[in-house]
Design a protein around this motif. Structure first.
Motif, PDB file in Angstrom:
ATOM      1  N   GLY A  14      -7.277   1.867   7.039  1.00 54.37           N
ATOM      2  CA  GLY A  14      -7.071   2.687   5.850  1.00 54.37           C
ATOM      3  C   GLY A  14      -5.611   2.962   5.533  1.00 54.37           C
ATOM      4  O   GLY A  14      -4.736   2.110   5.689  1.00 54.37           O
ATOM      5  N   LEU A  15      -5.359   4.183   5.100  1.00 49.55           N
ATOM      6  CA  LEU A  15      -4.009   4.558   4.700  1.00 49.55           C
ATOM      7  C   LEU A  15      -3.035   4.529   5.863  1.00 49.55           C
ATOM      8  O   LEU A  15      -1.867   4.188   5.691  1.00 49.55           O
ATOM      9  N   GLY A  16      -3.488   4.905   7.061  1.00 46.27           N
ATOM     10  CA  GLY A  16      -2.605   4.887   8.219  1.00 46.27           C
ATOM     11  C   GLY A  16      -2.055   3.503   8.493  1.00 46.27           C
ATOM     12  O   GLY A  16      -0.862   3.337   8.803  1.00 46.27           O
ATOM     13  N   ARG A  17      -2.901   2.506   8.380  1.00 45.91           N
ATOM     14  CA  ARG A  17      -2.462   1.120   8.577  1.00 45.91           C
ATOM     15  C   ARG A  17      -1.413   0.734   7.535  1.00 45.91           C
ATOM     16  O   ARG A  17      -0.393   0.123   7.857  1.00 45.91           O
ATOM     17  N   ASN A  18      -1.676   1.108   6.292  1.00 46.57           N
ATOM     18  CA  ASN A  18      -0.750   0.762   5.223  1.00 46.57           C
ATOM     19  C   ASN A  18       0.586   1.468   5.402  1.00 46.57           C
ATOM     20  O   ASN A  18       1.653   0.888   5.173  1.00 46.57           O
ATOM     21  N   MET A  19       0.547   2.741   5.801  1.00 48.66           N
ATOM     22  CA  MET A  19       1.789   3.473   6.090  1.00 48.66           C
ATOM     23  C   MET A  19       2.603   2.738   7.154  1.00 48.66           C
ATOM     24  O   MET A  19       3.821   2.575   7.033  1.00 48.66           O
ATOM     25  N   ALA A  20       1.916   2.317   8.219  1.00 48.46           N
ATOM     26  CA  ALA A  20       2.597   1.641   9.323  1.00 48.46           C
ATOM     27  C   ALA A  20       3.284   0.365   8.842  1.00 48.46           C
ATOM     28  O   ALA A  20       4.435   0.082   9.211  1.00 48.46           O
ATOM     29  N   GLY A 219      -5.879   4.647  -7.324  1.00 45.45           N
ATOM     30  CA  GLY A 219      -4.767   4.289  -6.457  1.00 45.45           C
ATOM     31  C   GLY A 219      -5.132   3.216  -5.443  1.00 45.45           C
ATOM     32  O   GLY A 219      -6.303   3.022  -5.096  1.00 45.45           O
ATOM     33  N   LEU A 220      -4.123   2.511  -4.982  1.00 45.67           N
ATOM     34  CA  LEU A 220      -4.268   1.500  -3.937  1.00 45.67           C
ATOM     35  C   LEU A 220      -3.538   1.970  -2.686  1.00 45.67           C
ATOM     36  O   LEU A 220      -2.618   2.800  -2.762  1.00 45.67           O
ATOM     37  N   PRO A 221      -3.921   1.460  -1.519  1.00 46.63           N
ATOM     38  CA  PRO A 221      -3.235   1.866  -0.288  1.00 46.63           C
ATOM     39  C   PRO A 221      -1.719   1.723  -0.369  1.00 46.63           C
ATOM     40  O   PRO A 221      -0.984   2.571   0.147  1.00 46.63           O
ATOM     41  N   ASP A 222      -1.237   0.668  -1.032  1.00 51.45           N
ATOM     42  CA  ASP A 222       0.208   0.475  -1.144  1.00 51.45           C
ATOM     43  C   ASP A 222       0.887   1.615  -1.901  1.00 51.45           C
ATOM     44  O   ASP A 222       2.066   1.910  -1.663  1.00 51.45           O
ATOM     45  N   ASP A 223       0.170   2.263  -2.807  1.00 48.92           N
ATOM     46  CA  ASP A 223       0.745   3.389  -3.540  1.00 48.92           C
ATOM     47  C   ASP A 223       1.080   4.533  -2.599  1.00 48.92           C
ATOM     48  O   ASP A 223       2.078   5.246  -2.793  1.00 48.92           O
ATOM     49  N   VAL A 224       0.253   4.727  -1.581  1.00 45.87           N
ATOM     50  CA  VAL A 224       0.476   5.807  -0.628  1.00 45.87           C
ATOM     51  C   VAL A 224       1.420   5.373   0.483  1.00 45.87           C
ATOM     52  O   VAL A 224       2.336   6.105   0.858  1.00 45.87           O
ATOM     53  N   GLY A 225       1.222   4.170   1.006  1.00 44.91           N
ATOM     54  CA  GLY A 225       2.093   3.684   2.073  1.00 44.91           C
ATOM     55  C   GLY A 225       3.549   3.634   1.646  1.00 44.91           C
ATOM     56  O   GLY A 225       4.447   4.035   2.396  1.00 44.91           O
TER      57      GLY A 225
END
Length: 252
Positions: A14-20, A219-225
């Protein structure tokens, strides 16, 4: 200059992966935690290493406070063995779960699960890890757009996340003597597997949510990451004690 290290809870998906991945692309090394997704954690580690970064994946159940002491010892060892460091720079309290229930039907078990995951766990894990966090480091807590806007079924979840935002401000004040900045991020609807993946996988739900967002899409994960990487960067070092709404303008 010493390379930065970020610890992200719930980094395997999820978002954690994208943040990383966004942080890794900026040269930040990653320590990620996972609860049960061992295969996904190994895949993330390999992807970060392919980018030229370093990554260590550690198992952690954010609801198991009794394990935090052992986790801190393991983290101390891995910091030294894998990165040649005694401390890390960024802590992202991301691990979470989503429970949908109308207020009248919410159970004590659901309430306890949300408190343990989103409030109690991050509080006591952060306490335990403060000696390992660099002076001048940064903490980022994950809130939710549901604190600002309301949709039926998320009352308890939103109330817990509201507590996270208040906690963020107090942490910023109390940790300021160590020059540790503490902020929060409040994502809106994001196309991930969160809550069963309805926003991502159901076209009708996706379209219904999108019509309430000023920018016209979910939103997409990249928007948050990308936002997380920016908030943790030196360019945002003067931001402190605030919650960043990252929703594309949802239900303004």
């Amino acid at each position: 200059m010493t390379e930065k290290i970020a610890l992200i809870t719930g980094a395997s998906r999820g978002l954690g992966r994208n943040m990383a991945l966004h942080l890794a692309r900026r040269g930040v090394h990653i320590i990620g935690t996972w609860r049960s997704a061992a295969v996904e954690a190994a895949s993330l580690k390999a992807e970060i290493e392919a980018l030229g970064g370093k990554a260590t994946m550690l198992q952690l159940d954010i609801t198991d406070r009794a394990s935090f002491e052992d986790f801190s010892h393991t983290l101390t060892h891995r910091l030294q063995a894998d990165f040649g460091r005694e401390r890390f720079d960024f802590l992202v309290n991301n691990a979470g779960n989503g429970l949908f229930s109308n207020f009248a039907d919410a159970t004590e078990e659901q309430f306890s699960s949300l408190i343990a995951t989103h409030l109690q766990g991050p509080i006591f894990l952060t306490q335990k890890l403060l000696p390992l966090l660099e002076d001048g480091g940064r903490i980022l807590n994950v809130s939710s757009g549901f604190v600002r806007f309301t949709l039926p079924g998320y009352s308890i979840y939103a109330a817990v996340k509201a507590a996270v935002e208040v906690l963020t401000r107090y942490m910023a004040v109390e940790l300021g003597t160590r020059q540790i900045r503490v902020n929060a991020i409040a994502p809106g609807a994001i196309a991930t597997d969160f809550g069963g993946g309805a926003v991502r996988d159901n076209e009708n739900i996706n379209a219904w949510v999108a019509q309430g967002i000023a920018l016209g899409r979910v939103g997409l994960p990249d928007d948050v990451g990308g936002a997380v990487a920016a908030i943790l960067s030196d360019e945002m070092a003067w931001a402190n004690g605030t919650t960043f709404d990252v929703s594309g303008g949802q239900l303004l």
